[in-house]
Design a protein around this motif. Sequence first.
Motif, PDB file in Angstrom:
ATOM      1  N   LEU A 105       0.843  -1.204   0.000  1.00  0.00           N
ATOM      2  CA  LEU A 105       0.000   0.000   0.000  1.00  0.00           C
ATOM      3  C   LEU A 105       0.875   1.250   0.000  1.00  0.00           C
ATOM      4  O   LEU A 105       1.741   1.403   0.864  1.00  0.00           O
ATOM      5  CB  LEU A 105      -0.906   0.006   1.246  1.00  0.00           C
ATOM      6  CG  LEU A 105      -1.727   1.283   1.468  1.00  0.00           C
ATOM      7  CD1 LEU A 105      -2.762   1.475   0.362  1.00  0.00           C
ATOM      8  CD2 LEU A 105      -2.416   1.247   2.842  1.00  0.00           C
ATOM      9  N   LEU A 106       0.622   2.129  -0.972  1.00  0.00           N
ATOM     10  CA  LEU A 106       1.291   3.439  -0.996  1.00  0.00           C
ATOM     11  C   LEU A 106       0.338   4.478  -0.404  1.00  0.00           C
ATOM     12  O   LEU A 106      -0.809   4.590  -0.844  1.00  0.00           O
ATOM     13  CB  LEU A 106       1.628   3.809  -2.448  1.00  0.00           C
ATOM     14  CG  LEU A 106       2.021   5.279  -2.702  1.00  0.00           C
ATOM     15  CD1 LEU A 106       3.306   5.644  -1.964  1.00  0.00           C
ATOM     16  CD2 LEU A 106       2.168   5.544  -4.204  1.00  0.00           C
ATOM     17  N   ILE A 107       0.805   5.209   0.616  1.00  0.00           N
ATOM     18  CA  ILE A 107       0.070   6.400   1.060  1.00  0.00           C
ATOM     19  C   ILE A 107       0.967   7.599   0.757  1.00  0.00           C
ATOM     20  O   ILE A 107       2.147   7.614   1.095  1.00  0.00           O
ATOM     21  CB  ILE A 107      -0.348   6.334   2.555  1.00  0.00           C
ATOM     22  CG1 ILE A 107       0.838   6.105   3.492  1.00  0.00           C
ATOM     23  CG2 ILE A 107      -1.374   5.229   2.784  1.00  0.00           C
ATOM     24  CD1 ILE A 107       0.475   6.199   4.990  1.00  0.00           C
ATOM     25  N   CYS A 108       0.405   8.583   0.061  1.00  0.00           N
ATOM     26  CA  CYS A 108       1.238   9.719  -0.326  1.00  0.00           C
ATOM     27  C   CYS A 108       0.462  11.023  -0.152  1.00  0.00           C
ATOM     28  O   CYS A 108      -0.765  11.046  -0.233  1.00  0.00           O
ATOM     29  CB  CYS A 108       1.745   9.573  -1.751  1.00  0.00           C
ATOM     30  SG  CYS A 108       0.477   9.470  -2.995  1.00  0.00           S
ATOM     31  N   ALA A 109       1.196  12.091   0.125  1.00  0.00           N
ATOM     32  CA  ALA A 109       0.582  13.397   0.369  1.00  0.00           C
ATOM     33  C   ALA A 109       1.372  14.483  -0.357  1.00  0.00           C
ATOM     34  O   ALA A 109       2.478  14.248  -0.844  1.00  0.00           O
ATOM     35  CB  ALA A 109       0.559  13.684   1.869  1.00  0.00           C
ATOM     36  N   VAL A 139      -8.815   1.213   6.095  1.00  0.00           N
ATOM     37  CA  VAL A 139      -8.556   0.576   4.794  1.00  0.00           C
ATOM     38  C   VAL A 139      -7.530  -0.548   4.962  1.00  0.00           C
ATOM     39  O   VAL A 139      -7.670  -1.637   4.384  1.00  0.00           O
ATOM     40  CB  VAL A 139      -8.069   1.607   3.750  1.00  0.00           C
ATOM     41  CG1 VAL A 139      -7.627   0.921   2.459  1.00  0.00           C
ATOM     42  CG2 VAL A 139      -9.162   2.633   3.449  1.00  0.00           C
ATOM     43  N   MET A 140      -6.509  -0.319   5.776  1.00  0.00           N
ATOM     44  CA  MET A 140      -5.487  -1.361   5.995  1.00  0.00           C
ATOM     45  C   MET A 140      -6.107  -2.604   6.646  1.00  0.00           C
ATOM     46  O   MET A 140      -5.697  -3.732   6.359  1.00  0.00           O
ATOM     47  CB  MET A 140      -4.335  -0.811   6.842  1.00  0.00           C
ATOM     48  CG  MET A 140      -3.518   0.229   6.074  1.00  0.00           C
ATOM     49  SD  MET A 140      -2.179   0.935   7.037  1.00  0.00           S
ATOM     50  CE  MET A 140      -0.991  -0.413   7.024  1.00  0.00           C
ATOM     51  N   ARG A 141      -7.108  -2.400   7.502  1.00  0.00           N
ATOM     52  CA  ARG A 141      -7.813  -3.555   8.091  1.00  0.00           C
ATOM     53  C   ARG A 141      -8.622  -4.274   7.024  1.00  0.00           C
ATOM     54  O   ARG A 141      -8.633  -5.500   6.958  1.00  0.00           O
ATOM     55  CB  ARG A 141      -8.733  -3.094   9.228  1.00  0.00           C
ATOM     56  CG  ARG A 141      -7.954  -2.628  10.438  1.00  0.00           C
ATOM     57  CD  ARG A 141      -8.861  -2.302  11.619  1.00  0.00           C
ATOM     58  NE  ARG A 141      -8.103  -1.590  12.618  1.00  0.00           N
ATOM     59  CZ  ARG A 141      -8.197  -0.272  12.846  1.00  0.00           C
ATOM     60  NH1 ARG A 141      -9.067   0.466  12.186  1.00  0.00           N
ATOM     61  NH2 ARG A 141      -7.430   0.292  13.759  1.00  0.00           N
ATOM     62  N   THR A 142      -9.288  -3.503   6.157  1.00  0.00           N
ATOM     63  CA  THR A 142     -10.091  -4.103   5.081  1.00  0.00           C
ATOM     64  C   THR A 142      -9.205  -4.901   4.129  1.00  0.00           C
ATOM     65  O   THR A 142      -9.606  -5.943   3.623  1.00  0.00           O
ATOM     66  CB  THR A 142     -10.839  -2.990   4.315  1.00  0.00           C
ATOM     67  OG1 THR A 142     -11.719  -2.359   5.228  1.00  0.00           O
ATOM     68  CG2 THR A 142     -11.623  -3.514   3.136  1.00  0.00           C
ATOM     69  N   LEU A 143      -7.999  -4.408   3.871  1.00  0.00           N
ATOM     70  CA  LEU A 143      -7.060  -5.123   2.996  1.00  0.00           C
ATOM     71  C   LEU A 143      -6.348  -6.251   3.743  1.00  0.00           C
ATOM     72  O   LEU A 143      -5.435  -6.883   3.201  1.00  0.00           O
ATOM     73  CB  LEU A 143      -6.022  -4.145   2.416  1.00  0.00           C
ATOM     74  CG  LEU A 143      -6.558  -3.022   1.511  1.00  0.00           C
ATOM     75  CD1 LEU A 143      -5.432  -2.066   1.114  1.00  0.00           C
ATOM     76  CD2 LEU A 143      -7.210  -3.603   0.266  1.00  0.00           C
ATOM     77  N   GLU A 144      -6.714  -6.432   5.011  1.00  0.00           N
ATOM     78  CA  GLU A 144      -6.146  -7.469   5.898  1.00  0.00           C
ATOM     79  C   GLU A 144      -4.661  -7.274   6.144  1.00  0.00           C
ATOM     80  O   GLU A 144      -3.926  -8.225   6.375  1.00  0.00           O
ATOM     81  CB  GLU A 144      -6.447  -8.880   5.353  1.00  0.00           C
ATOM     82  CG  GLU A 144      -7.945  -9.142   5.312  1.00  0.00           C
ATOM     83  CD  GLU A 144      -8.311 -10.530   4.814  1.00  0.00           C
ATOM     84  OE1 GLU A 144      -7.405 -11.247   4.355  1.00  0.00           O
ATOM     85  OE2 GLU A 144      -9.498 -10.867   4.907  1.00  0.00           O
TER      86      GLU A 144
END
Length: 339
Positions: free
Chosen positions: A49-53, A221-226
């Motif tokens: 997962l990429l999180i970017c700002a 979201v990270m929980r949903t993606l397990e």
Amino acid sequence: MVAPFQLAGNQVEPGQRKILQLALAQLYTQTPLMMPLEVIHGKFPGPVLLICAAIHGDELNGIEIVNQVLARVNPARLKGTLIAVPVVNVFGFINKSRYLPDRRDLNRCFPGSEKGSLGARVAHFFVNNIVNSCTHIIDLHTGAIHRSNLPQIRAKLECETTFSMAESFGAPVILDASIRDGSLRGVAESRDIPVILYEAGEALRFDPVAIKAGTRGILNVMRTLEMLKPSATKVKMNPMIAKSSAWIRAEQDGLLHLTARLGDRVSKGQCLGFISAPLGAETCEVIAPKNGIVIGCLTMPLVNEGDAVCHIASFDAVKQAEMSVERFVDELDIHPQTF
Ligand SMILES: [Zn+2]
């Protein structure tokens, strides 16, 4: 046990977190300009997962959100890999500017090219070194300067994974938004990478609601993606999906007195404020053109005719949408009036 994670010539071992500095470009002084990022590589397999700002360099809430998420992720328990890039447009960030030094908008330069403009090169660098290594993306934004947004997700909802990321984020409103040419969302979609965009608050400001909702949303979201274990206190969110949205524009020049607030329910024909002249009694009302919820507001009172002053999202069931926004505000324990 999974293999070490490779990114731009760097290696991160399973169960390890590592801060990397990638050489992005040089300043006029020939001082190297680095793009800082952190990789947390879990011991167990899972998504990348990429999180970017701060693709727009003056949008600061996402930078703090990235920081707060990093503080809550334990590499020993993570499934998959988290790549966190707090500032994509490093040039804009150091100039407190949305844009690049050549006045281009980086989020219109993707996928970019190696030999193109500065914007094209930065976009190409980001796609080549980072986007191509990930399987899912959350892109963090705020409203433009002097404009604040109610926390909201923008995504193309026809992809099932994108839809479930958007829904589980838990922002009160989702806009089913088409993709703009040259955007990070566009390049992700062309590579079949599910991507959602979070919009909240205002440029050059820290906003507690936006930061809290964004941090919570990414962890959801990270929980949903397990990637993370489910929360013991998980509450199912029912965000409202807007069928369309539109900005109300100022009909005269002058000083804006907006009475409507972010999250307010408005009815067609309702007066949301007025525009006055510095002297005299002549005023012009700001009228809601349709029923909906206020999802964006101008925060600065000086307007020219044609300026966008209030962003209204339309829903099939406005009453239900209002309840969704109210519940969200109660849960965060901060009223949007504090925006
Ligand atoms: Zn932005």
